[in-house]
Design a protein around this motif. Structure first.
Motif, PDB file in Angstrom:
ATOM      1  N   LYS A 126      17.778  24.204  13.290  1.00 49.90           N
ATOM      2  CA  LYS A 126      18.392  23.103  12.617  1.00 49.90           C
ATOM      3  C   LYS A 126      17.408  22.639  10.783  1.00 49.90           C
ATOM      4  CE  LYS A 126      16.902  19.951  15.355  1.00 49.90           C
ATOM      5  NZ  LYS A 126      16.145  18.750  16.047  1.00 49.90           N
ATOM      6  N   GLN A 127      16.586  23.330  10.477  1.00 47.66           N
ATOM      7  CA  GLN A 127      16.631  23.282   9.070  1.00 47.66           C
ATOM      8  C   GLN A 127      16.879  24.298   8.631  1.00 47.66           C
ATOM      9  OE1 GLN A 127      12.335  21.932   8.601  1.00 47.66           O
ATOM     10  NE2 GLN A 127      12.353  20.598  10.759  1.00 47.66           N
ATOM     11  N   GLY A 128      17.129  25.764   8.804  1.00 44.76           N
ATOM     12  CA  GLY A 128      17.462  26.792   8.162  1.00 44.76           C
ATOM     13  C   GLY A 128      17.933  26.633   7.410  1.00 44.76           C
ATOM     14  N   ILE A 129      19.876  26.639   9.075  1.00 46.28           N
ATOM     15  CA  ILE A 129      21.013  27.268   8.921  1.00 46.28           C
ATOM     16  C   ILE A 129      22.090  26.161   8.257  1.00 46.28           C
ATOM     17  CG2 ILE A 129      22.414  28.174   9.727  1.00 46.28           C
ATOM     18  CD1 ILE A 129      20.375  30.136  11.521  1.00 46.28           C
ATOM     19  N   LEU A 130      21.749  24.807   9.447  1.00 43.28           N
ATOM     20  CA  LEU A 130      22.839  23.907   9.665  1.00 43.28           C
ATOM     21  C   LEU A 130      22.715  23.353   8.575  1.00 43.28           C
ATOM     22  CD1 LEU A 130      24.175  22.562  12.990  1.00 43.28           C
ATOM     23  CD2 LEU A 130      23.247  24.964  12.169  1.00 43.28           C
ATOM     24  N   PRO A 131      21.692  22.813   7.569  1.00 43.64           N
ATOM     25  CA  PRO A 131      22.263  21.777   6.058  1.00 43.64           C
ATOM     26  C   PRO A 131      23.000  23.130   5.255  1.00 43.64           C
ATOM     27  CG  PRO A 131      19.973  22.023   6.555  1.00 43.64           C
ATOM     28  CD  PRO A 131      20.343  22.531   8.094  1.00 43.64           C
ATOM     29  N   TYR A 132      22.892  24.168   5.472  1.00 40.14           N
ATOM     30  CA  TYR A 132      24.207  24.502   4.632  1.00 40.14           C
ATOM     31  C   TYR A 132      25.833  25.188   4.861  1.00 40.14           C
ATOM     32  CZ  TYR A 132      19.211  26.608   2.580  1.00 40.14           C
ATOM     33  OH  TYR A 132      18.172  26.223   2.388  1.00 40.14           O
ATOM     34  N   ILE A 133      25.548  24.692   6.117  1.00 43.11           N
ATOM     35  CA  ILE A 133      27.260  24.415   7.139  1.00 43.11           C
ATOM     36  C   ILE A 133      27.883  23.880   7.255  1.00 43.11           C
ATOM     37  CG2 ILE A 133      26.178  27.496   7.520  1.00 43.11           C
ATOM     38  CD1 ILE A 133      26.325  27.291  10.392  1.00 43.11           C
ATOM     39  N   ALA A 134      27.640  22.865   8.504  1.00 44.97           N
ATOM     40  CA  ALA A 134      27.158  21.713   8.736  1.00 44.97           C
ATOM     41  C   ALA A 134      28.134  20.966   7.580  1.00 44.97           C
ATOM     42  CB  ALA A 134      26.307  20.563   9.148  1.00 44.97           C
ATOM     43  N   ASP A 135      29.429  20.343   8.150  1.00 45.43           N
ATOM     44  CA  ASP A 135      30.332  19.523   7.551  1.00 45.43           C
ATOM     45  C   ASP A 135      30.156  18.058   8.079  1.00 45.43           C
ATOM     46  OD1 ASP A 135      31.772  20.124   9.471  1.00 45.43           O
ATOM     47  OD2 ASP A 135      33.462  21.371   8.052  1.00 45.43           O
ATOM     48  N   LYS A 136      29.501  17.754   8.975  1.00 42.80           N
ATOM     49  CA  LYS A 136      29.642  17.218  10.034  1.00 42.80           C
ATOM     50  C   LYS A 136      28.354  16.348  10.786  1.00 42.80           C
ATOM     51  CE  LYS A 136      33.681  18.129  12.803  1.00 42.80           C
ATOM     52  NZ  LYS A 136      33.258  19.730  12.049  1.00 42.80           N
ATOM     53  N   ALA A 137      28.230  14.971  11.454  1.00 34.74           N
ATOM     54  CA  ALA A 137      27.155  14.355  11.567  1.00 34.74           C
ATOM     55  C   ALA A 137      27.474  15.535  13.161  1.00 34.74           C
ATOM     56  CB  ALA A 137      26.918  13.015  11.719  1.00 34.74           C
ATOM     57  N   TRP A 138      25.939  15.909  13.629  1.00 35.60           N
ATOM     58  CA  TRP A 138      25.511  16.293  14.845  1.00 35.60           C
ATOM     59  C   TRP A 138      24.427  16.143  15.417  1.00 35.60           C
ATOM     60  CZ3 TRP A 138      21.720  19.695  14.456  1.00 35.60           C
ATOM     61  CH2 TRP A 138      20.910  19.542  13.507  1.00 35.60           C
ATOM     62  N   ARG A 139      24.296  17.488  16.909  1.00 40.25           N
ATOM     63  CA  ARG A 139      22.879  16.614  17.935  1.00 40.25           C
ATOM     64  C   ARG A 139      23.520  17.654  18.502  1.00 40.25           C
ATOM     65  NH1 ARG A 139      24.349  11.909  22.522  1.00 40.25           N
ATOM     66  NH2 ARG A 139      26.839  13.051  22.949  1.00 40.25           N
ATOM     67  N   THR A 140      22.145  18.103  18.799  1.00 42.74           N
ATOM     68  CA  THR A 140      21.517  19.534  19.914  1.00 42.74           C
ATOM     69  C   THR A 140      21.965  19.394  20.979  1.00 42.74           C
ATOM     70  OG1 THR A 140      19.426  18.475  20.072  1.00 42.74           O
ATOM     71  CG2 THR A 140      19.864  19.970  18.425  1.00 42.74           C
ATOM     72  N   GLY A 141      22.335  18.194  21.549  1.00 40.76           N
ATOM     73  CA  GLY A 141      22.839  18.547  22.887  1.00 40.76           C
ATOM     74  C   GLY A 141      22.816  16.080  23.338  1.00 40.76           C
ATOM     75  N   SER A 142      23.739  16.244  24.529  1.00 44.57           N
ATOM     76  CA  SER A 142      23.657  15.039  24.944  1.00 44.57           C
ATOM     77  C   SER A 142      22.973  14.413  25.892  1.00 44.57           C
ATOM     78  CB  SER A 142      25.051  14.853  25.211  1.00 44.57           C
ATOM     79  OG  SER A 142      25.636  16.453  26.577  1.00 44.57           O
ATOM     80  N   ASN A 143      23.316  14.735  27.893  1.00 42.38           N
ATOM     81  CA  ASN A 143      22.311  14.554  28.950  1.00 42.38           C
ATOM     82  C   ASN A 143      21.233  15.703  29.372  1.00 42.38           C
ATOM     83  OD1 ASN A 143      24.230  12.142  28.599  1.00 42.38           O
ATOM     84  ND2 ASN A 143      25.648  13.363  30.210  1.00 42.38           N
ATOM     85  N   TYR A 144      20.098  14.565  29.238  1.00 42.77           N
ATOM     86  CA  TYR A 144      18.801  15.344  29.586  1.00 42.77           C
ATOM     87  C   TYR A 144      18.534  14.819  31.709  1.00 42.77           C
ATOM     88  CZ  TYR A 144      15.960  11.336  27.273  1.00 42.77           C
ATOM     89  OH  TYR A 144      15.471  10.777  27.114  1.00 42.77           O
ATOM     90  N   LYS A 145      17.883  15.648  31.863  1.00 43.01           N
ATOM     91  CA  LYS A 145      16.698  15.441  32.711  1.00 43.01           C
ATOM     92  C   LYS A 145      15.133  15.598  32.508  1.00 43.01           C
ATOM     93  CE  LYS A 145      17.493  14.341  37.909  1.00 43.01           C
ATOM     94  NZ  LYS A 145      18.364  15.108  39.128  1.00 43.01           N
ATOM     95  N   LEU A 146      14.540  15.235  32.471  1.00 41.92           N
ATOM     96  CA  LEU A 146      13.373  15.589  32.669  1.00 41.92           C
ATOM     97  C   LEU A 146      12.058  15.234  33.078  1.00 41.92           C
ATOM     98  CD1 LEU A 146      10.388  14.059  30.980  1.00 41.92           C
ATOM     99  CD2 LEU A 146      12.587  14.321  29.210  1.00 41.92           C
TER     100      LEU A 146
END
Length: 454
Positions: A293-313
Motif C-alpha cells: 500500500k505504501q511501497g508500490i501503489l503510490p507509484y502506479i495507482a492513477d485513481k482512488a482505490w481501496r483494499t476490499g469491500s464487504n467484511y465479516k469478523l
C-alpha cells in the motif's frame, strides 16, 4: 488494521517457541483424555475466533460429525504422530489457506530427527499439474535426476502417495495445496509413511522411456533463503522493461529498508524511461498490506482505490471496539478510500504485468485484487491457487498436549469490486510455461508484450 494483526501473529509465533516439538514428544503417547482435551481446545478456539466456518467449509455438519467421530473413538492411548495425522485431515475439509493444523516448529523437529540419525526423501520436488517432478537434492545441491517425473515411490503409484499427503495439507484449492506440499514434501512423506533408508523410484525419462532406480535417503535438508536480497530484487531486463521480484510482503527487521528499496527501484525506472514493469509475486505467500500500500501503489495507482469491500469478523479478546463485546460477529464495509498520488515525481504510467501462481496468497491476493479491480495492471501466469475472497487476521495456538499448531482466521474480506468470494483469482493473460524454468514465463511475456505494442 492488518499491521496490528500481523504483530499479534508474531507474538503468538514467538510464544509458540515454548512448544517446539522434540523427537521425544513426537514419539510419545497421549492418553485418551489428553487427546480429547486437545480436540475440545481446538473447537473452542475455532468458536471464539472464526466468524463463519461455513465460509469455506462446504459441509459444516460433516466437519463436526467427523471430528466428533474421531473424538469418540479415542478409547486407547494414541501416539502424537498418529493424532497429528488424524487431525491434519481437516486441513482439506476446511479448504482455507488461513485455517490449518500443522506440526509445531516442524523445522526444529526435523533437525532433531536428522541429528538422531533420521533420514528423509532425498529430493525437493515441484508440481506440474498432477505430475511430481524432481527439482534438486534435499540438501540444495543439483540433482542428476532434475526434471524427471516421479511415477512411483517404492512401488506405490504417485497419485496413491500424494492423496493422503494432500489431504493433510492446508490451502484454498488443490492447486494451492500442491504448491504448499511441494515446499515440505520430504517432511510430510516421513510423517505419513515413516522413515526409510532407501527409495526405489520409477521415473519417466521422456515421453516413452521409463526407468527404475534406487537412491539413498538424505541426512541433510537445506532451508529457504530468507535474506533481504532474496526477498526483494530489482533488475532491468532490457531498455524498455524492468523486473521487480517480491517474495514476501513482510520484513519486520527494518521496514524502512523495504520502502527505500521500492523508492530506489522506481527512481531507476524513471531514470531509464522504462515503459513496462513486471512484478513477480509467484513465490509471495503474503505478509502485511502496508508494504504494498505504501511501497508500490503510490507509484502506479492513477485513481482512488481501496483494499476490499464487504467484511465479516469475530470480535476477540484484545480487539473489542466501542459498542462491541467479545464473541460478537460484525458485518460491514471498508469505507476508507486511498487517494492516488498523482503529483508523485516517480509516478509510473507504463504497462504493469503482475506474475502470479498457486503459491501467491494472503496479502498478495489483496494486492492483485486491487491491481485487477482498478486496472492498475494485468495478472499473468498459467494458474492461480488462492480464492479472490480472503480470510485473515489469523490467530494461533499450540494445543496443550499434542503441541499440534493451529491457525484460525477471525475475518473474511471481499475484493474491492465484489464478486464471488470462493472463486479463484482469474488471470488477465494466461501463458503456459515449464515450472522448472520460471524465467520462461518472463521470456514469453516479453515476446507477447513486444508484439502487442508494434
Amino acid at each position: 488494521m492488518l499491521k496490528n494483526l500481523i504483530i499479534i501473529l508474531l507474538v503468538g509465533l514467538t510464544s509458540s517457541n515454548l512448544f517446539a516439538t522434540t523427537l521425544t514428544h513426537y514419539h510419545s503417547m497421549l492418553q485418551p483424555q489428553e487427546a480429547k482435551n486437545d480436540i475440545d481446545q481446538w473447537l473452542a478456539f475455532i468458536e471464539k475466533t472464526h466468524p463463519d466456518l461455513a465460509y469455506t467449509t462446504k459441509d459444516v455438519a460433516l466437519f463436526y460429525k467427523e471430528i466428533n467421530h474421531f473424538k469418540n473413538s479415542l478409547n486407547q492411548p494414541i501416539s502424537v504422530r498418529n493424532f497429528w495425522l488424524e487431525m491434519m485431515q481437516f486441513n482439506s475439509i476446511t479448504s482455507d489457506g488461513h485455517f490449518s493444523l500443522t506440526p509445531s516448529k516442524k523445522e526444529e523437529l526435523i533437525s532433531d530427527y536428522l541429528l538422531n540419525g533420521g533420514t528423509l526423501f532425498p529430493f525437493k520436488v515441484i508440481f506440474d499439474n498432477d505430475q511430481l517432478i524432481i527439482k534438486e537434492q534435499l540438501n540444495g545441491e543439483p540433482a542428476k535426476l532434475v526434471g524427471k517425473v516421479i511415477k512411483k515411490i517404492n512401488g506405490i503409484a504417485i497419485h496413491t502417495v500424494l492423496e493422503p499427503l494432500l489431504k493433510r495439507t492446508h490451502g484454498d484449492s488443490d492447486a494451492q495445496r500442491k504448491a504448499i506440499l511441494a515446499t515440505r514434501f520430504a517432511t510430510y512423506y516421513w510423517l505419513y509413511f515413516g522413515e526409510q533408508k532407501q527409495f526405489t523410484l520409477d521415473i519417466q525419462r521422456d515421453a516413452d522411456e521409463m526407468a527404475s532406480i534406487t537412491v539413498n535417503a538424505s541426512t541433510e535438508i537445506s532451508t529457504a533463503d530468507k535474506s533481504f536480497e532474496s526477498s526483494f530484487q530489482f533488475s532491468q531486463l532490457n531498455k524498455d522493461t524492468a523486473l521487480l521480484t517480491i517474495n514476501s510482503f513482510l520484513w519486520l527487521e527494518d521496514e524502512t529498508r523495504v520502502f527505500d528499496f521500492f523508492k530506489s527501484a522506481f527512481t531507476a525506472i524513471k531514470k531509464q524511461n522504462i515503459n513496462h514493469l513486471i512484478i513477480d509475486i509467484r513465490r509471495n505467500s503474503g505478509g502485511d498490506d502496508h508494504f504494498w500500500k505504501q511501497g508500490i501503489l503510490p507509484y502506479i495507482a492513477d485513481k482512488a482505490w481501496r483494499t476490499g469491500s464487504n467484511y465479516k469478523l469475530k470480535v476477540i479478546a484484545g480487539r473489542v471496539g466501542k459498542g462491541k463485546k467479545e464473541g460478537d460477529v460484525v458485518i460491514g464495509e471498508i469505507s476508507s478510500i486511498q487517494a492516488p498520488e498523482l503529483d508523485n515525481p516517480l509516478k509510473f504510467s507504463g504497462d504493469v504485468s503482475v506474475l502470479v501462481g498457486p503459491y501467491t496468497y494472503s496479502s498478495s491476493i489483496l494486492f492483485i485484487n486491487t491491481i485487477q479491480d482498478y486496472e492498475f495492471g494485468k495478472l499473468v501466469g498459467d494458474k492461480t491457487g488462492g480464492k479472490s475472497g480472503q480470510t485473515g487476521g489469523i490467530q494461533t495456538l499450540a494445543l496443550s498436549n499434542s503441541k499440534l499448531f493451529t491457525v484460525v482466521p477471525r475475518f473474511w474480506l471481499t475484493r474491492p469490486k465484489g464478486g464471488h468470494n470462493l472463486e479463484l483469482v482469474t488471470l488477465d493473460t494466461v501463458i503456459d510455461y515449464d515450472p522448472m524454468q520460471p524465467t520462461q514465463l518472463i521470456d514469453k511475456l516479453l515476446l507477447s508484450h513486444k508484439a502487442s505494442i508494434r
